[in-house]
Design a protein around this motif. Sequence first.
Motif, short mmCIF file in Angstrom:
data_model
loop_
_atom_site.label_atom_id
_atom_site.label_comp_id
_atom_site.label_asym_id
_atom_site.label_seq_id
_atom_site.Cartn_x
_atom_site.Cartn_y
_atom_site.Cartn_z
N GLN A 1 1.00 -1.58 -0.32
CA GLN A 1 0.61 0.11 0.00
C GLN A 1 0.70 1.57 -0.14
OE1 GLN A 1 -2.63 0.68 -1.21
NE2 GLN A 1 -4.03 -0.37 -0.20
N ARG A 2 2.01 1.14 0.61
CA ARG A 2 3.07 2.45 0.57
C ARG A 2 3.46 2.72 -0.94
NH1 ARG A 2 6.51 0.11 5.32
NH2 ARG A 2 8.08 1.00 4.44
N ASP B 1 -9.77 5.40 -1.83
CA ASP B 1 -11.38 4.84 -1.62
C ASP B 1 -10.75 3.59 -0.59
OD1 ASP B 1 -13.73 2.96 -1.27
OD2 ASP B 1 -13.91 2.67 -3.36
N GLU B 2 -10.87 3.41 1.03
CA GLU B 2 -10.93 3.36 1.92
C GLU B 2 -9.15 2.31 1.39
OE1 GLU B 2 -13.23 -0.11 3.05
OE2 GLU B 2 -15.24 1.46 3.02
N PRO B 3 -8.26 3.66 1.39
CA PRO B 3 -7.12 2.76 0.91
C PRO B 3 -6.17 1.52 1.88
CG PRO B 3 -6.86 4.71 2.18
CD PRO B 3 -8.06 4.50 2.06
N PHE B 4 -6.81 2.02 3.45
CA PHE B 4 -6.14 1.55 4.79
C PHE B 4 -6.58 0.39 5.41
CE2 PHE B 4 -4.98 6.20 4.69
CZ PHE B 4 -3.63 5.77 4.09
N GLU C 1 -0.76 8.83 9.28
CA GLU C 1 0.78 9.69 8.92
C GLU C 1 1.77 9.78 8.14
OE1 GLU C 1 2.26 8.57 13.29
OE2 GLU C 1 0.61 8.27 14.25
N LEU C 2 1.60 9.42 7.29
CA LEU C 2 2.95 9.26 6.22
C LEU C 2 2.08 9.74 5.07
CD1 LEU C 2 4.92 7.99 5.08
CD2 LEU C 2 4.22 5.63 4.22
N ALA C 3 0.13 9.56 4.98
CA ALA C 3 -0.37 9.86 3.83
C ALA C 3 -0.95 11.60 4.27
CB ALA C 3 -1.83 9.18 3.99
N ALA C 4 -1.52 11.57 5.44
CA ALA C 4 -1.44 12.74 6.05
C ALA C 4 -0.50 14.05 5.31
CB ALA C 4 -1.23 13.72 7.32
N ALA D 1 -15.59 17.93 12.37
CA ALA D 1 -14.02 17.72 12.43
C ALA D 1 -13.38 18.49 13.59
CB ALA D 1 -14.02 18.24 11.40
N PRO D 2 -12.34 17.22 14.20
CA PRO D 2 -10.97 18.71 15.46
C PRO D 2 -10.57 19.93 14.21
CG PRO D 2 -10.95 15.41 14.70
CD PRO D 2 -11.53 16.23 14.12
N ASP D 3 -10.06 20.17 15.58
CA ASP D 3 -9.59 21.54 14.50
C ASP D 3 -7.94 21.02 14.43
OD1 ASP D 3 -11.44 22.61 14.68
OD2 ASP D 3 -11.64 23.72 16.54
N GLY D 4 -7.08 21.90 14.10
CA GLY D 4 -6.19 21.30 13.80
C GLY D 4 -5.47 20.55 12.55
N PRO D 5 -4.43 20.51 11.84
CA PRO D 5 -4.26 19.73 10.79
C PRO D 5 -4.04 18.48 10.99
CG PRO D 5 -2.01 20.99 11.07
CD PRO D 5 -3.18 21.43 12.49
N PRO D 6 -4.48 17.42 9.99
CA PRO D 6 -4.04 15.68 10.54
C PRO D 6 -2.49 15.43 9.89
CG PRO D 6 -5.06 16.43 7.78
CD PRO D 6 -4.47 17.60 8.45
N PRO D 7 -2.11 15.02 10.56
CA PRO D 7 -2.66 13.69 11.14
C PRO D 7 -2.84 14.17 13.13
CG PRO D 7 -0.61 12.79 10.96
CD PRO D 7 -0.73 13.81 10.31
N ARG D 8 -4.21 13.81 13.56
CA ARG D 8 -4.62 13.93 14.97
C ARG D 8 -4.17 12.79 15.46
NH1 ARG D 8 -8.65 15.41 11.69
NH2 ARG D 8 -8.99 18.06 10.76
#
Lengths: 246, 255
Positions: B140-141, B158-161, B174-177, B217-224
């Motif tokens: 997937q990476r 589409d549901e990649p993980f 995290e990597l994708a974000a 949605a939570p504030d702040g940039p992803p990934p949280r």
Amino acid sequence: MRALRLTAVCGILVLIWQAVVWLADTPHYILPGPARVGSTWWEHVGLILGHAQTTLLEIVLGLALGTLLGVISALVLTYVRPARLWLLPVLVASQAVPVFALAPILVLWLGYGIASKVAMATLIIYFPVAANFFDGLRRTEPGWLDLARAMGASPWRALWHIRVPAALPALASGVRVAAAVAPIGAVVGEWVGSSAGLGFLMLHANGRMQIDLMFAALLTLAVFAVAIYFVIDHVLRRALHWQADA
Amino acid sequence: MTPSADSHSRPDHAVRIEGARFGFEGALLFDGLDLALEQGRWTCLLGPSGVGKSSLLRVIAGLERLEGGALAVRDDAPVAYMAQQDLLMPWLGALGNVSLGARLRGERPDRARALAMLERVGLGAEADALPRTLSGGMRQRVALARTLMEDRPIVLMDEPFSALDAITRARLQELAAGLLAGRTVLLVTHDPLEALRLGERIYVMAGRPATLQPAPAPDGPPPRRPGERTLQALHAELLERLTAADDAAAFPRPS
């Protein structure tokens, strides 16, 4: 290991053969023993290998031609819709015709030479190759084609880079079947009418009650047929090493 | 194939769908549906399976055609598509898979850039490895590197993980974000925690025909971080809404 097992099985079969000859005391013009066949083979080695060369050439040419025509047909059937609608039913129905029944006609049209035998082998090989490759081309993983479309691929590039490679394992199984049946086509053609080849030699020896020579030719044919199959199987395995089950 | 451009689309929206109508195998999945993807942000789409999330994504990807309504993609921008299966070609090595797009378009593959992409997903050493020799997470990476290689402003996932184990999934999120920051991303998922880790806009898709309801949605940039308290509270709330949506989804399914 595979070669060892094969040798062991062949050795046992020869022993059984020898045992039958000893126990039943068969006359040599009905069933010659392996020793007699072996010495006849050695005695006529030049003759046998000369005829084997002809049969081998017929098989190899038939394989090449049948595979080529099969591959082209599968591609046309996949990409030309009218061809699929009009030709596919005819192609499937044509398989009801026993190819061997065509052998006399092929000899009549193409003569006693090598051409009628190559045509015979080609006819036998063509269908499994075309059917398997066509099936493989139709069963491309739909997700791969979606990906190709999202990447902006033209249908032709998607064919060349995705559908054809994805169908290669299916093509390989068609070619394996073809390699197994190719000698049948060549020999049947030789039986119907020829002046050379192992089939011709067998028929000729049989007519002159040289049953040991007939067996020697038959064994040579078997060895060649098995060798062709294993060589092709080996090449295909190497070429498709990326397959999970290879 | 590519979604048509619309000069009327608002500049802060990379993709706009209005009054969309789409059916699948005789069932009307959605009708009169509106969705706008904000430029440069992660939008997450949650909902029960079969509700039409994937169809909506495929419409934006240009893989399906709307029966009614309008789809506008800003500047006619091309999209990159990433699916639940890695869709790696088994006969190509990792590097060949990453540069597949160029070959499919008849361009010269940029080997150095493809290698750089593999390095960014931590697979620089596996450039020649065949997919079958790689683990699910590694595959997937490679698919993520292939998506990055396409360098498209809009990325549809589409549901990649979802086929990965929990730890691999968290790492890939995290990597994708990090790697997709600044791009417009639409992520279809059935995992509310994933939506809360990555989504800047979250929608719950439910009903038949389906409608979209915004969820906080939570504030702040992803990934949280999954341990954040606000995330936990929102997770519980979102889970309840999804359960309710799933119960409401007891509609007669086409047999």
